[in-house]
Design an enzyme around this catalytic site. Structure first.
Site, PDB file in Angstrom:
ATOM      1  N   HIS A   1       0.914  -1.315  -0.161  1.00 42.03           N
ATOM      2  CA  HIS A   1      -0.047   0.053   0.111  1.00 42.03           C
ATOM      3  C   HIS A   1       0.768   1.199   0.043  1.00 42.03           C
ATOM      4  CE1 HIS A   1      -3.645   2.128   0.172  1.00 42.03           C
ATOM      5  NE2 HIS A   1      -4.205   1.691   0.749  1.00 42.03           N
ATOM      6  N   ARG A   2       2.110   1.106   0.133  1.00 38.55           N
ATOM      7  CA  ARG A   2       3.080   2.348   0.143  1.00 38.55           C
ATOM      8  C   ARG A   2       3.261   2.524  -1.298  1.00 38.55           C
ATOM      9  NH1 ARG A   2       8.329  -0.130   2.786  1.00 38.55           N
ATOM     10  NH2 ARG A   2       7.862  -1.603   1.318  1.00 38.55           N
TER      11      ARG A   2
END
Length: 476
Positions: A449-450
């Protein structure tokens, strides 16, 4: 003796060797020097070298290797580039070659034992006369390794260190002087709240630091903490013992404790490392009738379902490069220039992910051929490092086992992994309310999700679904 760029000392068994060369009259050395060279043919003493065979780093994650077998025995004559020993890394068994000619004088690490990367595992001599010296050197290395383990006992003497640490506390006298005392932020807040002059408080913390308890004591507030602290050593000691016993419960009677293999240890390390990455998961149902029909058509030509899925994923990644990206330092991410599809394969004693490199550029039939070769090498533990550690996107398929859905753990250093379930007949209602039976397949993608957001992953899955539901482009 004056040094010359044309003459050097080379160690070979303390034997005297002579060099002869013809020099033209125009050579820029004075005649006296040349005659001196001719009159002293024994001026160069060359000693043989005893070289070490080191444990190589066969992958970026390898920290130690296990000697599977020695191809050569002590006393065998070796040629440069010849395989000497088979080493088990964390992913594969690989032959280790020698870079020099010589004689395998001594084996330092025998078969079945492990050694850290860079440690000597064997000694290579240039002449037979050096073998005895090499064996003595090997024995000294074995003795040295045992002796290096004994100095580990002195850390027991490091226990008096608390006495040295206990000496600094007399420093609280310093804050009484004109120097401004140090206090924790919460202690300052309490001092302001209770209107206590913090300059008059004597700190009992490390190096005279003023703690909240010091401020409360100066304000005359009765705190329950001091009453707890005297009892805390006994109370704290009690919970420690159950914690230790609960963390390592004794095995059940009759149980067998089996140590990890190198591959299992590598998988365990990677899985624990993946826990530090913030991930999210998205599931997407696909209609797979057209894909199943195509598979039945190309299966006789050697095409596997894995190759079809890998090709479809690669084509979708071309349109969504962020899903093929990776973040390794937590500060930046990389758009990978190649689309390398790693596919999880279960082998005896572990799990490995052979990589289909440039999967978007290979046609379906060449991709299938390459995949079969990789699987054979993986099961024989003969994969080269670049064939299993260069993946940019991973595919895990359990559909052949009838599993309808599952979540996969994101491999370290990659942006996403796709988990593919089985294709199963499903009753579906259309917009007019009519029912039909269609084959449905559920895919779940776990993503970092980064660098990948929900909208990115949803768009990628929509593209992947269009390719699967209209798979004619896979054969182009």
């Amino acid at each position: 003796m004056a040094s010359s760029p044309f003459l050097s000392q080379i160690p070979i068994n303390n034997k005297t060797i002579s060099f002869s060369s013809s020099l033209s009259p125009s050579f820029p050395f004075p005649p006296s020097t040349l005659s001196h060279r001719r009159r002293n043919p024994n001026a160069l003493r060359v000693q043989a070298k005893i070289r070490e065979i080191f444990m190589p780093a066969l992958s970026s994650t390898m920290t130690e290797g296990k000697i599977v077998s020695w191809i050569k025995s002590e006393g065998d004559v070796l040629s440069k580039g010849e395989s000497v020993v088979v080493v088990e890394s964390d992913k594969a068994d690989m032959d280790v070659e020698t870079f020099y000619d010589g004689i395998l004088a001594a084996i330092v690490v025998p078969e079945g034992e492990t050694a850290p990367v860079g440690a000597p595992i064997g000694l290579l001599a240039e002449t037979e006369e050096e073998i005895a010296e090499a064996k003595a050197k090997a024995a000294s290395k074995a003795g040295g390794s045992s002796s290096t383990s004994t100095p580990i006992s002195p850390p027991a003497t490091s226990t008096p260190a608390p006495a040295a640490i206990s000496q600094p506390p007399p420093a609280p006298a310093a804050p009484e002087g004109p120097r401004k005392p140090t206090a924790t932020p919460f202690a300052k807040k309490l001092a302001k709240q209770h209107k206590v002059d913090i300059n008059k408080v004597v700190g009992t913390g490390p190096y005279g630091r003023i703690t909240p308890a010091d401020v409360e004591a100066a304000a005359g507030i009765a705190v329950s903490k001091p009453s707890v602290s005297p009892a805390s050593p006994a109370a704290a000691a009690a919970p420690v013992k159950p914690a230790a016993s609960s963390s390592a419960p004794p095995p059940l009677p009759g149980s067998d404790v089996v140590p990890f293999t190198s591959m299992q240890a590598a998988v365990s390390k990677n899985m624990v490392e993946s826990l530090s990455v913030p991930t999210f998961r998205v599931g997407y149902p696909l209609t797979s009738d057209a894909l199943d029909a195509l598979y039945e058509k190309v299966k006789p030509k050697g095409v596997t379902m894995t190759a079809l899925l890998a090709k479809a994923a690669a084509m979708a990644l071309v349109q969504h490069p962020v899903v093929n990206a990776s973040c390794k330092d937590g500060k930046s991410f990389t758009y990978n220039s190649s689309i390398n599809i790693a596919v999880a394969v279960a082998i005896n004693g572990g799990l490995i992910t052979p990589v289909l490199q440039d999967a978007d550029k290979l046609d379906l039939y060449l991709l299938s051929k390459k995949w079969k070769e990789l699987v054979e090498k993986a099961r024989a533990k003969q994969l080269q490092p670049q064939e299993y550690n260069s993946g940019t996107f991973t595919l895990s398929n359990l559909g052949m086992f009838g599993v309808d859905r599952f979540d996969a753990i994101l491999p370290p250093g990659q942006g996403a992994i796709m988990a593919v379930g089985a294709s199963k007949p499903t009753v579906v209602a259309d917009k007019d309310g009519f029912f039909s039976v269609q084959s449905k397949m559920l895919v779940n993608v776990t993503a970092d999700h980064r660098i990948i957001y929900g909208a990115d992953l949803a768009a990628f899955l929509q593209t992947f679904a269009r390719i699967i539901e209209n798979p004619e482009s896979l054969t182009l």
